[in-house]
Design a protein around this motif. Structure first.
Motif, short mmCIF file in Angstrom:
data_model
loop_
_atom_site.label_atom_id
_atom_site.label_comp_id
_atom_site.label_asym_id
_atom_site.label_seq_id
_atom_site.Cartn_x
_atom_site.Cartn_y
_atom_site.Cartn_z
N GLU A 3 51.92 39.19 87.18
CA GLU A 3 50.68 39.46 87.89
C GLU A 3 50.75 40.84 88.53
N ASN A 4 49.61 41.37 88.71
CA ASN A 4 49.43 42.59 89.50
C ASN A 4 50.00 42.32 90.90
N GLU A 5 50.89 43.20 91.32
CA GLU A 5 51.58 42.94 92.58
C GLU A 5 50.64 42.76 93.76
N SER A 6 49.58 43.55 93.77
CA SER A 6 48.68 43.46 94.92
C SER A 6 47.90 42.15 94.93
N GLU A 7 47.88 41.49 93.82
CA GLU A 7 47.12 40.25 93.76
C GLU A 7 48.02 39.03 93.74
N ARG A 8 49.31 39.28 93.90
CA ARG A 8 50.26 38.19 93.69
C ARG A 8 50.12 37.07 94.72
#
Ligand SMILES: *[C@@H]1O[C@H](CO)[C@@H](O)[C@H](O)[C@H]1NC(C)=O
Ligand SMILES: *[C@@H]1O[C@H](CO)[C@@H](O)[C@H](O)[C@H]1NC(C)=O
Length: 418
Positions: free
Chosen positions: A253-258
């Motif tokens: 996943e996109n880290e900022s959305e994890r």
């Protein structure tokens, strides 16, 4: 490298704490709406009407202050909930033990389930009966019957369960068990509740079929209730379980959305069943949409808190007893709350999360990082916040022993150690 979420997802000492809470939990004025918009995905909440209570302001100050001032080490130091101002409410004998209060409605639970699963072919029968041995905690049915009675009393009836409400308690346990059977296949687990798993005894193919069979029996019981709204609310649970499992399989996943992804997964895999079962029993007593929303939100918040504590226990439970962590989630490649919080202090974890702890030594190193960080504390605080919101919601119902038992139950969720 200044990735914004590192700043967003931490409890911060300072004026930003309310907005941090807002970001993570949605515990601000639009608390329930956040729940609705973020965690319901595509229509999990349809039928709940408008967000009747979502515009009520939440006492963010007290939640914020709590976070600011209480760096407690233990979930045991759970604060007295605001809505029940009397001192020591949780140790008050007047607050009945949820399990004993629900007992009279759950006496025949497992017998009823076995009747639903009536199958003549003996092997299928033994597979399906396997976990319905009466030794389960029946945690979900307990919440469901307490919620049903609390809603019935709120609606000016006596507390006694309607037949459909009793069925929903049973169905919730069946859906839950079917999902466990399937989870054990997906995770390749060989032990559950101290028993050898179905996939280990009979093999994966039969385990999958047994799970399907339990679901089909639950669907028939659901149809027999004869209320389309209830059918659709509980069918949403099954969709959520599948989507949640898929979210958990997805790795990079996109880290900022994890973190958001993690909470959404947690809602779908764990909380949706509790939330929607609570909503279903409130529908059957013909509650107002506002009451249905209270029931849903109580279940959603308790369900997420329950899973957050579960994720903490994966790091701490065995550590205190055997000196070794079970760290099952890490071994499965899953980054749960404690790891996600720890990653903000130890960015080294990022690469490990991305490769799902697959390199030799990853699991041990990640575990060390988590224990050195305050990831466990942070996850516990988050669970506390969800429980406070659950209490706030359920306190909007008319007082009853069952309502108070549901308040007490949030404390049990936070303090359980296994
Ligand atoms: C479900 O049951 C409630 C309560 O009796 C009733 O108000 C509602 O109309 C029913 N809905 C359907 C679709 O049968
Ligand atoms: C991650 O998601 C955020 C927000 O949706 C977006 O702004 C950012 O570009 C994404 N980053 C990557 C690497 O995809």
């Amino acid at each position: 490298m200044a990735i914004p979420w590192r700043h967003c997802w931490r409890w911060t000492i300072g004026a930003t704490s309310t907005s941090v809470l807002e970001t993570i939990c949605g515990f601000n004025g639009r608390s329930a709406t956040f729940a609705a918009s973020s965690f319901r995905g595509t229509g999990a909440g349809t039928g709940s009407g408008k967000e009747g209570l979502s515009s009520r302001p939440v006492d963010t100050t007290s939640i914020g202050n709590y976070i600011l001032t209480s760096r407690h080490k233990s979930r045991l130091l759970y604060p007295t909930p605001k809505p029940c101002c009397s001192k020591g409410i949780h140790s008050d004998a007047k607050l009945k033990d949820p399990f004993s209060l629900a007992q009279k409605d759950l006496n025949h639970l497992y017998d009823d389930i076995k009747k639903e699963l009536f199958v003549s072919k003996s092997e299928l029968k033994s597979l399906c009966d396997y976990y319905f041995d009466g030794k389960g905690k029946a945690f979900r049915p307990m919440i469901v019957v307490l919620m049903a009675r609390a809603c019935n009393i709120h609606s000016n009836r006596d507390g006694d369960l309607l037949p459909g409400q009793r069925s929903i308690a049973m169905i919730s346990e069946m859906i839950h068990t079917a999902s466990l059977v399937h989870d054990d296949v997906i995770d390749g687990s060989n032990k559950r509740r101290g028993m050898t798993t179905i996939n280990e005894v009979w093999g994966e193919r039969k385990a999958i079929l047994a799970g399907d069979f339990i679901l089909s029996a639950a669907s028939m019981a659901l149809a027999r209730i004869g209320n389309n709204t209830v059918v659709s609310v509980l069918s949403q649970v099954i969709e959520d379980l599948v989507r949640g499992e898929f979210m958990q399989l997805g790795s990079k996943e996109n880290e900022s959305e994890r973190f958001k992804h993690y909470l959404e997964k947690t809602f779908k895999k764990t909380a949706s069943l509790i939330a929607n079962s609570c909503k279903a029993v409130s529908i059957l007593v013909n509650s107002d949409p506002e009451v249905q929303e209270i029931a849903f939100q109580y279940g959603r918040n308790v369900g997420i808190a329950f899973q957050l504590v579960d994720d903490v226990l994966d790091f701490t439970a065995c550590a205190s007893q055997l000196g070794k962590p079970s760290a099952t989630d890490l071994k499965l490649g899953l980054a749960t709350g404690p790891v996600l919080f720890a990653c903000q202090q130890f960015p080294e974890l990022h690469a490990m999360i991305m490769r799902r702890f697959s390199t030799t030594g990853d699991v041990d190193r990640a575990w060390q990082y988590v224990l050195e960080s305050d990831g466990v504390d942070q996850t516990n605080y988050l669970a506390q916040s969800y429980c406070r919101e659950a209490i706030r919601q359920i306190s909007l119902l008319r007082p009853s022993p069952e309502r108070d038992a549901l308040i007490r139950l949030t404390e049990m969720v936070l303090t359980r150690d296994k």
